[in-house]
Motif scaffolding. Sequence first.
Motif, PDB file in Angstrom:
ATOM      1  N   GLN A  58       0.828  -1.207   0.000  1.00  0.00           N
ATOM      2  CA  GLN A  58       0.000   0.000   0.000  1.00  0.00           C
ATOM      3  C   GLN A  58       0.866   1.262   0.000  1.00  0.00           C
ATOM      4  OE1 GLN A  58      -3.672  -0.318   0.376  1.00  0.00           O
ATOM      5  NE2 GLN A  58      -3.535   1.726  -0.477  1.00  0.00           N
ATOM      6  N   ASP A  59       2.015   1.171   0.628  1.00  0.00           N
ATOM      7  CA  ASP A  59       2.910   2.327   0.734  1.00  0.00           C
ATOM      8  C   ASP A  59       3.831   2.488  -0.473  1.00  0.00           C
ATOM      9  OD1 ASP A  59       1.842   2.940   3.199  1.00  0.00           O
ATOM     10  OD2 ASP A  59       3.346   1.794   4.316  1.00  0.00           O
ATOM     11  N   SER A  60       3.748   1.581  -1.425  1.00  0.00           N
ATOM     12  CA  SER A  60       4.609   1.664  -2.603  1.00  0.00           C
ATOM     13  C   SER A  60       4.166   2.805  -3.514  1.00  0.00           C
ATOM     14  CB  SER A  60       4.589   0.344  -3.381  1.00  0.00           C
ATOM     15  OG  SER A  60       3.301   0.107  -3.914  1.00  0.00           O
ATOM     16  N   SER A  61       5.004   3.142  -4.479  1.00  0.00           N
ATOM     17  CA  SER A  61       4.698   4.260  -5.377  1.00  0.00           C
ATOM     18  C   SER A  61       3.493   3.970  -6.275  1.00  0.00           C
ATOM     19  CB  SER A  61       5.919   4.586  -6.254  1.00  0.00           C
ATOM     20  OG  SER A  61       6.316   3.437  -6.988  1.00  0.00           O
ATOM     21  N   ASN A  62       3.264   2.687  -6.582  1.00  0.00           N
ATOM     22  CA  ASN A  62       2.109   2.298  -7.406  1.00  0.00           C
ATOM     23  C   ASN A  62       1.450   1.076  -6.763  1.00  0.00           C
ATOM     24  OD1 ASN A  62       0.279   1.472  -9.386  1.00  0.00           O
ATOM     25  ND2 ASN A  62       1.623   2.092 -11.069  1.00  0.00           N
ATOM     26  N   PRO A  63       0.563   1.306  -5.780  1.00  0.00           N
ATOM     27  CA  PRO A  63      -0.033   0.196  -5.025  1.00  0.00           C
ATOM     28  C   PRO A  63      -0.734  -0.847  -5.896  1.00  0.00           C
ATOM     29  CG  PRO A  63      -0.503   2.275  -3.949  1.00  0.00           C
ATOM     30  CD  PRO A  63       0.117   2.607  -5.273  1.00  0.00           C
ATOM     31  N   MET A  64      -1.493  -0.403  -6.901  1.00  0.00           N
ATOM     32  CA  MET A  64      -2.228  -1.363  -7.730  1.00  0.00           C
ATOM     33  C   MET A  64      -1.284  -2.312  -8.447  1.00  0.00           C
ATOM     34  SD  MET A  64      -5.562   0.379  -9.490  1.00  0.00           S
ATOM     35  CE  MET A  64      -6.999   0.856  -8.516  1.00  0.00           C
ATOM     36  N   TRP A  65      -0.221  -1.759  -9.019  1.00  0.00           N
ATOM     37  CA  TRP A  65       0.755  -2.587  -9.722  1.00  0.00           C
ATOM     38  C   TRP A  65       1.465  -3.523  -8.752  1.00  0.00           C
ATOM     39  CZ3 TRP A  65       2.140  -4.736 -13.994  1.00  0.00           C
ATOM     40  CH2 TRP A  65       3.443  -5.206 -14.174  1.00  0.00           C
ATOM     41  N   SER A  66       1.821  -3.017  -7.574  1.00  0.00           N
ATOM     42  CA  SER A  66       2.501  -3.827  -6.560  1.00  0.00           C
ATOM     43  C   SER A  66       1.618  -4.971  -6.098  1.00  0.00           C
ATOM     44  CB  SER A  66       2.889  -2.950  -5.365  1.00  0.00           C
ATOM     45  OG  SER A  66       3.784  -1.942  -5.744  1.00  0.00           O
ATOM     46  N   PHE A  67       0.330  -4.672  -5.881  1.00  0.00           N
ATOM     47  CA  PHE A  67      -0.614  -5.715  -5.478  1.00  0.00           C
ATOM     48  C   PHE A  67      -0.755  -6.765  -6.574  1.00  0.00           C
ATOM     49  CE2 PHE A  67      -2.131  -2.999  -2.002  1.00  0.00           C
ATOM     50  CZ  PHE A  67      -2.393  -3.952  -1.035  1.00  0.00           C
ATOM     51  N   PHE A  68      -0.846  -6.305  -7.823  1.00  0.00           N
ATOM     52  CA  PHE A  68      -0.995  -7.237  -8.943  1.00  0.00           C
ATOM     53  C   PHE A  68       0.189  -8.195  -9.026  1.00  0.00           C
ATOM     54  CE2 PHE A  68       0.439  -8.186 -13.269  1.00  0.00           C
ATOM     55  CZ  PHE A  68      -0.564  -9.068 -13.635  1.00  0.00           C
ATOM     56  N   VAL A  69       1.402  -7.646  -8.990  1.00  0.00           N
ATOM     57  CA  VAL A  69       2.606  -8.477  -9.105  1.00  0.00           C
ATOM     58  C   VAL A  69       2.672  -9.486  -7.961  1.00  0.00           C
ATOM     59  CG1 VAL A  69       5.134  -8.478  -9.025  1.00  0.00           C
ATOM     60  CG2 VAL A  69       3.926  -6.739 -10.374  1.00  0.00           C
ATOM     61  N   PHE A  70       2.425  -9.017  -6.729  1.00  0.00           N
ATOM     62  CA  PHE A  70       2.490  -9.915  -5.574  1.00  0.00           C
ATOM     63  C   PHE A  70       1.420 -11.002  -5.659  1.00  0.00           C
ATOM     64  CE2 PHE A  70       0.779 -11.084  -1.397  1.00  0.00           C
ATOM     65  CZ  PHE A  70       1.892 -11.706  -0.853  1.00  0.00           C
ATOM     66  N   ILE A  71       0.186 -10.605  -5.924  1.00  0.00           N
ATOM     67  CA  ILE A  71      -0.930 -11.563  -5.962  1.00  0.00           C
ATOM     68  C   ILE A  71      -0.714 -12.597  -7.059  1.00  0.00           C
ATOM     69  CG2 ILE A  71      -3.402 -11.820  -6.443  1.00  0.00           C
ATOM     70  CD1 ILE A  71      -3.706  -8.956  -5.197  1.00  0.00           C
ATOM     71  N   PHE A  72      -0.349 -12.122  -8.242  1.00  0.00           N
ATOM     72  CA  PHE A  72      -0.177 -13.039  -9.373  1.00  0.00           C
ATOM     73  C   PHE A  72       0.964 -14.033  -9.127  1.00  0.00           C
ATOM     74  CE2 PHE A  72       2.047 -13.869 -13.485  1.00  0.00           C
ATOM     75  CZ  PHE A  72       1.139 -14.815 -13.949  1.00  0.00           C
ATOM     76  N   LEU A  73       2.124 -13.524  -8.727  1.00  0.00           N
ATOM     77  CA  LEU A  73       3.268 -14.414  -8.502  1.00  0.00           C
ATOM     78  C   LEU A  73       3.001 -15.383  -7.355  1.00  0.00           C
ATOM     79  CD1 LEU A  73       6.312 -12.007  -8.971  1.00  0.00           C
ATOM     80  CD2 LEU A  73       5.455 -13.740 -10.558  1.00  0.00           C
ATOM     81  N   ASN A  74       2.439 -14.873  -6.264  1.00  0.00           N
ATOM     82  CA  ASN A  74       2.150 -15.710  -5.101  1.00  0.00           C
ATOM     83  C   ASN A  74       1.183 -16.839  -5.454  1.00  0.00           C
ATOM     84  OD1 ASN A  74       2.153 -16.247  -2.115  1.00  0.00           O
ATOM     85  ND2 ASN A  74       0.001 -15.681  -2.336  1.00  0.00           N
ATOM     86  N   ASN A  75       0.068 -16.477  -6.100  1.00  0.00           N
ATOM     87  CA  ASN A  75      -0.958 -17.473  -6.410  1.00  0.00           C
ATOM     88  C   ASN A  75      -0.533 -18.434  -7.516  1.00  0.00           C
ATOM     89  OD1 ASN A  75      -2.618 -16.408  -4.466  1.00  0.00           O
ATOM     90  ND2 ASN A  75      -3.893 -15.261  -5.876  1.00  0.00           N
ATOM     91  N   SER A  76       0.108 -17.899  -8.561  1.00  0.00           N
ATOM     92  CA  SER A  76       0.464 -18.767  -9.689  1.00  0.00           C
ATOM     93  C   SER A  76       1.566 -19.756  -9.308  1.00  0.00           C
ATOM     94  CB  SER A  76       0.890 -17.936 -10.903  1.00  0.00           C
ATOM     95  OG  SER A  76       1.994 -17.111 -10.599  1.00  0.00           O
ATOM     96  N   ILE A  77       2.548 -19.300  -8.541  1.00  0.00           N
ATOM     97  CA  ILE A  77       3.612 -20.215  -8.099  1.00  0.00           C
ATOM     98  C   ILE A  77       3.039 -21.315  -7.212  1.00  0.00           C
ATOM     99  CG2 ILE A  77       5.687 -20.411  -6.659  1.00  0.00           C
ATOM    100  CD1 ILE A  77       6.466 -17.595  -7.703  1.00  0.00           C
ATOM    101  N   THR A 196      -7.373  -4.389  -9.073  1.00  0.00           N
ATOM    102  CA  THR A 196      -8.056  -3.213  -9.619  1.00  0.00           C
ATOM    103  C   THR A 196      -9.459  -3.056  -9.044  1.00  0.00           C
ATOM    104  OG1 THR A 196      -8.722  -4.515 -11.562  1.00  0.00           O
ATOM    105  CG2 THR A 196      -6.724  -3.185 -11.771  1.00  0.00           C
ATOM    106  N   ILE A 197     -10.355  -3.961  -9.449  1.00  0.00           N
ATOM    107  CA  ILE A 197     -11.758  -3.839  -9.019  1.00  0.00           C
ATOM    108  C   ILE A 197     -11.903  -4.041  -7.511  1.00  0.00           C
ATOM    109  CG2 ILE A 197     -14.087  -4.819  -9.237  1.00  0.00           C
ATOM    110  CD1 ILE A 197     -13.329  -5.577 -12.125  1.00  0.00           C
ATOM    111  N   THR A 198     -11.384  -5.176  -6.990  1.00  0.00           N
ATOM    112  CA  THR A 198     -11.487  -5.434  -5.540  1.00  0.00           C
ATOM    113  C   THR A 198     -10.767  -4.360  -4.752  1.00  0.00           C
ATOM    114  OG1 THR A 198     -11.531  -7.820  -6.007  1.00  0.00           O
ATOM    115  CG2 THR A 198     -11.089  -7.150  -3.745  1.00  0.00           C
ATOM    116  N   PHE A 199      -9.582  -3.977  -5.215  1.00  0.00           N
ATOM    117  CA  PHE A 199      -8.795  -2.939  -4.558  1.00  0.00           C
ATOM    118  C   PHE A 199      -9.580  -1.621  -4.460  1.00  0.00           C
ATOM    119  CE2 PHE A 199      -5.719   0.549  -4.579  1.00  0.00           C
ATOM    120  CZ  PHE A 199      -4.856   0.179  -3.562  1.00  0.00           C
ATOM    121  N   SER A 200     -10.245  -1.248  -5.573  1.00  0.00           N
ATOM    122  CA  SER A 200     -11.019   0.001  -5.600  1.00  0.00           C
ATOM    123  C   SER A 200     -12.257  -0.078  -4.721  1.00  0.00           C
ATOM    124  CB  SER A 200     -11.429   0.318  -7.050  1.00  0.00           C
ATOM    125  OG  SER A 200     -10.302   0.479  -7.868  1.00  0.00           O
ATOM    126  N   LEU A 201     -12.912  -1.238  -4.710  1.00  0.00           N
ATOM    127  CA  LEU A 201     -14.135  -1.398  -3.913  1.00  0.00           C
ATOM    128  C   LEU A 201     -13.870  -1.344  -2.417  1.00  0.00           C
ATOM    129  CD1 LEU A 201     -15.947  -4.265  -5.897  1.00  0.00           C
ATOM    130  CD2 LEU A 201     -16.665  -1.866  -5.731  1.00  0.00           C
TER     131      LEU A 201
END
Length: 203
Positions: A58-77, A196-201
């Motif tokens: 959340q504190d990163s310069s681009n939270p949405m992108w940071s969340f996407f990268v973390f979620i995708f890598l974590n779940n896909s691996i 994106t959507i969940t994050f915004s909601l």
Amino acid sequence: MFSFITFIKDLKTIRKALLLACILFVAGVIIGWIGTASLEKLLLQQLEGLSEISDTLQDSSNPMWSFFVFIFLNNSIKGVLIIFLGAMFGILPALFLLINGAVIGYLVHISAINGQDLFDLIVKGLLPHGIIEIPAIIIACAFGLHFGGRVALSLFRPSTRREERGADWSIFMRQTLTASIWIVILLFIAAIIESTITFSLLT
């Protein structure tokens, strides 16, 4: 060979494992709901770890992108690994389903106890991405369970001819590769929605 239609056809060959995976996940949700008090310490440790990661992202310069990268890598691996870790008699996929189900059951129950809006939690927080992510994880675990079952049969009922066993394993390994590709694709879509959507909601 790697088409979505092939993936769907492959799912039909692991129907029993898929049903077992669904049962284990639902059992996990029920355990998490019923055993909220007894499981609280264990699940809180996991949730606290996720909360710390969430705060960092959340504190990163681009939270949405940071969340996407973390979620995708974590779940896909995890999604791909759990298929092949199922070779150890399907124990890890079973535990993975129970734990993830328990976390959801615990979160929903504790939110209800605390008087929080379950509509926001379920419809806004879980459904947008969960409608893709949860089935993808269940499918991955089902392949893992099936893998474990095949290993057990090979060890304890080695009556099939070597040529037939080799052909069967060749087909199954192709199925796991196809499944891995489509699970990663599905989790990629889920990660986009969640970041994106969940994050915004929820913000």
